[in-house]
Each structure stands twice: as C-alpha cells, then as structure tokens.
Design a protein around this motif. Sequence first.
Motif, PDB file in Angstrom:
ATOM      1  N   ASN A 278       0.761  -1.468  -0.120  1.00 37.42           N
ATOM      2  CA  ASN A 278      -0.043   0.025   0.022  1.00 37.42           C
ATOM      3  C   ASN A 278       0.893   1.120  -0.184  1.00 37.42           C
ATOM      4  OD1 ASN A 278      -2.502  -1.424  -0.015  1.00 37.42           O
ATOM      5  ND2 ASN A 278      -1.963  -1.974   2.201  1.00 37.42           N
ATOM      6  N   THR A 315      -6.713   2.827  -9.426  1.00 38.41           N
ATOM      7  CA  THR A 315      -7.536   3.578  -8.731  1.00 38.41           C
ATOM      8  C   THR A 315      -7.084   3.405  -7.028  1.00 38.41           C
ATOM      9  OG1 THR A 315      -8.966   1.886  -8.253  1.00 38.41           O
ATOM     10  CG2 THR A 315      -9.577   3.503  -9.938  1.00 38.41           C
ATOM     11  N   ASP A 317      -7.732   2.857  -3.220  1.00 37.22           N
ATOM     12  CA  ASP A 317      -8.845   2.466  -2.131  1.00 37.22           C
ATOM     13  C   ASP A 317      -9.652   3.457  -1.569  1.00 37.22           C
ATOM     14  OD1 ASP A 317     -10.281   1.265   0.126  1.00 37.22           O
ATOM     15  OD2 ASP A 317      -8.868  -0.693  -0.344  1.00 37.22           O
ATOM     16  N   GLN A 319     -11.504   3.391   1.102  1.00 39.73           N
ATOM     17  CA  GLN A 319     -11.376   3.101   2.465  1.00 39.73           C
ATOM     18  C   GLN A 319      -9.983   3.519   3.137  1.00 39.73           C
ATOM     19  OE1 GLN A 319     -14.299   2.011   4.162  1.00 39.73           O
ATOM     20  NE2 GLN A 319     -15.383   1.939   2.108  1.00 39.73           N
ATOM     21  N   THR A 320      -9.008   2.918   2.669  1.00 41.65           N
ATOM     22  CA  THR A 320      -7.498   2.927   3.080  1.00 41.65           C
ATOM     23  C   THR A 320      -7.176   4.174   2.543  1.00 41.65           C
ATOM     24  OG1 THR A 320      -6.552   1.591   1.516  1.00 41.65           O
ATOM     25  CG2 THR A 320      -7.387   0.504   3.389  1.00 41.65           C
ATOM     26  N   LEU A 324      -2.670   0.366  -4.509  1.00 39.00           N
ATOM     27  CA  LEU A 324      -2.083  -0.901  -4.517  1.00 39.00           C
ATOM     28  C   LEU A 324      -0.792  -1.002  -5.475  1.00 39.00           C
ATOM     29  CD1 LEU A 324      -2.153  -4.018  -3.509  1.00 39.00           C
ATOM     30  CD2 LEU A 324      -3.929  -4.231  -5.513  1.00 39.00           C
TER      31      LEU A 324
END
Length: 423
Positions: A278, A315, A317, A319-320, A324
């Motif tokens: 990440n 794209t 994430d 949420q986080t 990636l």
Amino acid sequence: MKDKILSYLKQLADKAKHILDKVMHFGGHRLQLGFASASGLYWNLSPQNRNRVRLAAFAFAILSLGIVVGRITNVNRNVKIEASDKALKVEKSGILELKLAGVKLNPDIYIFQTAEKGVVPVDLKVPGRLAFNAEKSKILSARAPGRVERIFAFDGAEINIGSPIVELYSPEFISAQQEYLLSSKTAKVLESSKTMSDLLGDARITQQAAANRMRNLGANDGDIKAIETTGVTQGNLVMRSPLKGVVVKRHVEPGSAVSSGDVIATLADPKQLWFLGNVFEQDLRLIKPGLRMVIRVEAYPDKEFIAYANYIAPTIDPQTRALLVRAEIENANNLLRPDMFASARLTTGTTDAIVVPQTAVIRIREMRYVIIKVGDEIYRRLPVKGYDLNSKTFAITQGVEPGSSILAQGAVLLNDRFAKQED
C-alpha cells in the motif's frame, strides 16, 4: 567568642542598673509594694502551679540567652558558593557541546570514523502482505452435476500437472463418452466405403464435437485416446491438476453431490507469490512499474527478498486511501507463506548522504543524534536527519558536514555523559 559574650552581658547589666536606679528614685516605695505583692501571690500558689511558673521562667531565660548568643554570632560574612562543575554548553539549535577535561576515551570502546559523502538510494517504505500469485493459481470446479466418489489429494498435498485430484460420477460425462465412441466406430466403418465420403465427414465432425465435450467436462487427451483404443467407456470422471503446486483448500467431501460450477479444490504454486503493498496518496508521484523493492518479513529479520513492481492499481482504495502496488516474489526455498505481513523498501531514486553504522545513531523519541569530536577533549551531539538503509547502516542526509569525526561505536555510552550533565 567568649570575651564578646561577656562584654555584651556586662553592657546589658550596666543598662539595667541605670534604669533600675531611676525607677527606684521615682517610685521605689511603690515598686517594693509590687514585689511584695508578687511574692505573696507566688507563695500562695499550690506546689504544682509554683513548679509550672518555675518551668516557664526557666524557658524564658533559655530563650533570652539564645537571642543574646544569636545576636553576637550573627556576623555578616561572605559565603563561598562553588561554581558548577558542569562542562556542557547548550545552543539554541539543540546542539550540545561537552568538554571532558583530562578524560581519555578508550579507543577499543569508542571508535571514530571520518564522515564521507556518497550516493545512496532513496527508499519509500511500503507496508503490505504476501499472497498466492493469482496467475499461477487455479480453481478446480465441477463442470457438470455429479457425485464425489473419491478424493486423491487432500489439503497441503503436493501435485504435478496431470495429478488426479477427485473422481466424480457424472451422467453427462458417460453420455459424452458414448457419443464419442459411437461416432468413432461410425467413422471407421465409413472409411472403408469410398461412396460415403460425405457421411464420413459428418461422422468426423460428430466425433470431434464429442471429444471437445469430454474435454469441457474435465477429461484430458489421454482419457479420450484410451476410449478410442479400448472401445470401453469409463465409469467415472477423474479431474486432474492443471499445474504443479499444492492443494491449498479442498471444498468437498467423499460422497457429496456437486452441481455445475461448484468449487472442488483450490490449487496454487507456493513458489510463485505476490507482494501486495500500500502506497499512500502523497507518494503516488514517486512510483512507477519496474522499481526495485527490498522485502522483509518478521519471520526472517536478517533476510531480504528482491522483487520489482509490475503493477500499480489505476484507482485508490476509498477505505484506506492507499494505492495498491504489486510485485512477484520467487519463493524457491519455501521460506515465505501467503498472508504473511511484509514491508518493502521501494527505491525511488538516489541522493547524497553520509553513511554511518547504526551504532553511531542515538535515538531519542522521534529525534536522531550523532556525536562528533571537535577537539582533543571536546565533543558535540548534533541532531541529524536521515533514514535506515538497512538493519546495519544509516544514511545521514542533513546535520553533519563531510570530514567530521563521527563516533561510530560507543555513541550510546558517551551520550550518558551528556545526559548526566543535562541533569
């Protein structure tokens, strides 16, 4: 001292005598009456109360004597205050300078090195985890309704390409075999007749269609050839592994009924893994495919696994708020396991820095310091900026000038002296 006390008491006695003479001259008679009255009152008291009066008079006498002695001995004299023996200078920038007068550091414990600037990689820390390489993994699923008759490979079993996994009873597979066998026999009969070439062509097409149907149900070319050679159909369908690896998970039990599309087993190659990292949004501009990554896991803190970023997600994430980044890892020695937590250092470029061993760095909360020698007995503790190159070396990017004499070993011990002087 004794002569001073006696002289002061004599002066007090002379003053008291002078005052008494005046009092006696103007009211001696009345004073005599007062003394007589006080004496009568004292003797009229009980023995216990007279004892209390004597104790009070004695205490008053002691207090008076203390006051007299205190006034005599209270001499205004200079008190020598020793100067602090601290040899520490503190600058506004946070630099500490310590002078150890007469102290020689043991060269076997305190080792200095000359600061030299060089080119070092600029790394970005990327947290993540390991996973099976999805491109090297397969899901073995039922392609027709049936019943599990036998399981050849259970969870964790090592398999090769073509290894049997399960045996299914499938009416559709039996029907496809019979169709293939019938078309094969028809084609052989028509081959001997030159007048029925059109029918022979249709029989060959039917035979090929039946073979493809068997393949779609899970049969391989060996199974099809065996039917054509022996002329006998198989009672059950044996589903085989399409890859070399292990059975990660088995999803059926012997005797269980399956429908078309039901997952029978998950297969994967444990020697082919992915690192899924990440990268935070603010570091997006620093990454691109092909960058070198040095990956570490907690199970082997002294080992490094080299990989190269081969995929960057299009794209972020939601949420986080992370991006990636993926890399392939060769796991030839089977040291790594999927779902292990891992951290990577992704090299994004190079910069100039002074490389020192980790033993030269003093870590106090979020700050980093090093100690340099600026004189025969003078040492300075400097705040520095930089980052860990690895578990053994540290790159100083700001705070130390090239040519400085840096304490490479023993910095923590010498820092104790700085700490004591700060106290």
